[in-house]
Structures are given as structure tokens and as C-alpha cells.
Design a protein around this motif. Structure first.
Motif, mmCIF file in Angstrom:
data_model
loop_
_atom_site.group_PDB
_atom_site.id
_atom_site.type_symbol
_atom_site.label_atom_id
_atom_site.label_comp_id
_atom_site.label_asym_id
_atom_site.label_seq_id
_atom_site.Cartn_x
_atom_site.Cartn_y
_atom_site.Cartn_z
ATOM 1 N N HIS A 77 42.506 6.033 0.802
ATOM 2 C CA HIS A 77 43.148 5.041 -0.066
ATOM 3 C C HIS A 77 42.805 5.348 -1.525
ATOM 4 C CE1 HIS A 77 44.596 1.205 -1.414
ATOM 5 N NE2 HIS A 77 43.408 0.696 -1.642
ATOM 6 N N GLU A 79 43.185 3.818 -4.329
ATOM 7 C CA GLU A 79 42.837 2.770 -5.294
ATOM 8 C C GLU A 79 41.320 2.730 -5.535
ATOM 9 O OE1 GLU A 79 44.015 -1.910 -6.133
ATOM 10 O OE2 GLU A 79 43.753 -1.214 -4.089
ATOM 11 N N ASN A 81 38.999 1.458 -3.545
ATOM 12 C CA ASN A 81 38.279 0.282 -3.044
ATOM 13 C C ASN A 81 38.392 0.130 -1.529
ATOM 14 O OD1 ASN A 81 40.940 -0.478 -2.918
ATOM 15 N ND2 ASN A 81 40.686 -2.413 -4.013
ATOM 16 N N HIS A 85 38.154 -3.130 1.382
ATOM 17 C CA HIS A 85 39.158 -3.461 2.407
ATOM 18 C C HIS A 85 38.508 -3.516 3.792
ATOM 19 C CE1 HIS A 85 42.751 -3.283 -0.094
ATOM 20 N NE2 HIS A 85 42.356 -2.131 -0.613
HETATM 21 ZN ZN ZN Z 1 42.938 -1.163 -2.394
#
Ligand code: ZN
Length: 132
Positions: A77, A79, A81, A85
Motif C-alpha cells: 500500500h 500511502e 500507513n 490499516h
Molecule cells: Zn492507507
């Protein structure tokens, strides 16, 4: 009717005691007996119930979650983060608490915590109280 309140977090991962805010919404509902449903509408946060008397309990929970799910681990992922998640999914985003005599029927040592896993941010907590 769904009610909500905001939680402002100050660090990357943090447990915020929201018991009094939820209890206030139970009182405002006027419902004496039923179920209080607490829902966190976020993908990188959660809600849990645990001890608030010793702040080390919350610290230990975060410490171990951060150990088991590291912030960086070549996640896909982009992003940045993914850890947040995953923690959100593990901890969960909702809790149901029984309401008796107009109060949350929590155990002596229990408190409701908003769980920030990707702070600091301003978050929302939704509360619905249902009469039985
Ligand atoms: Zn994210």
C-alpha cells in the motif's frame, strides 16, 4: 438517530478514553435499558474496551501492537500507513455495550478507548443507543 462526537489525537498511535463522551450520549438518549453501539468510521483507527486505571495497560497494548505490526515492513500500500490499516482490522471498528438504568454496563475496570493508529488527526465516533 445516530449521534457523533469528535476525537482529536496528538500522536501516531494513541488510546483515548471516550467512556464519558459515550455515557453522555446514553444519558441524552433518555434510554434506560438497551444497547449502545459505538462505531468508528475510519480505516486506520479502532475502538476497544480495556482497563483505564493503570495507564500502562494502554501503553503495553500499543507497544505490543506496534511490535507485532511494524510501521515499515515493505508493505504494498503506497500511502505508507499499512500498519494502521492492519491494526484497525485486528482491533475492530465497533463495540456494543449493554445499557442498564441509563448507564453503560461496564465492569469496574473497563473503559472504552478510541484507538488511533495513524495520527495525529481529528476523528469521529458514532454512537447509537437502542431501546430494548
Ligand atoms: Zn492507507
Amino acid at each position: 438517530m445516530i449521534k457523533q462526537f469528535r476525537v482529536k489525537t496528538n500522536t501516531r498511535t494513541e488510546l483515548v478514553d471516550i467512556t464519558q463522551a459515550v455515557q453522555r450520549m446514553v444519558a441524552e438518549s433518555g434510554i434506560r435499558s438497551g444497547v449502545c453501539y459505538v462505531f468508528v468510521p475510519h480505516t486506520t483507527a479502532g475502538v476497544t474496551i480495556n482497563e483505564n486505571t493503570d495507564p500502562n495497560v494502554g501503553r503495553d497494548i500499543l507497544k505490543e501492537l506496534n511490535k507485532v505490526i511494524p510501521f515499515d515492513d515493505n508493505y504494498g500500500h503506497n500511502e505508507g500507513n499499512s500498519a494502521a490499516h492492519i491494526k484497525s482490522t485486528l482491533v475492530g471498528m465497533s463495540k456494543s455495550i449493554l445499557v442498564e438504568e441509563g448507564r453503560l454496563a461496564l465492569g469496574t475496570w473497563q473503559a472504552i478507548f478510541f484507538c488511533e493508529f495513524d495520527g495525529p488527526r481529528e476523528r469521529r465516533v458514532m454512537v447509537k443507543v437502542m431501546k430494548d
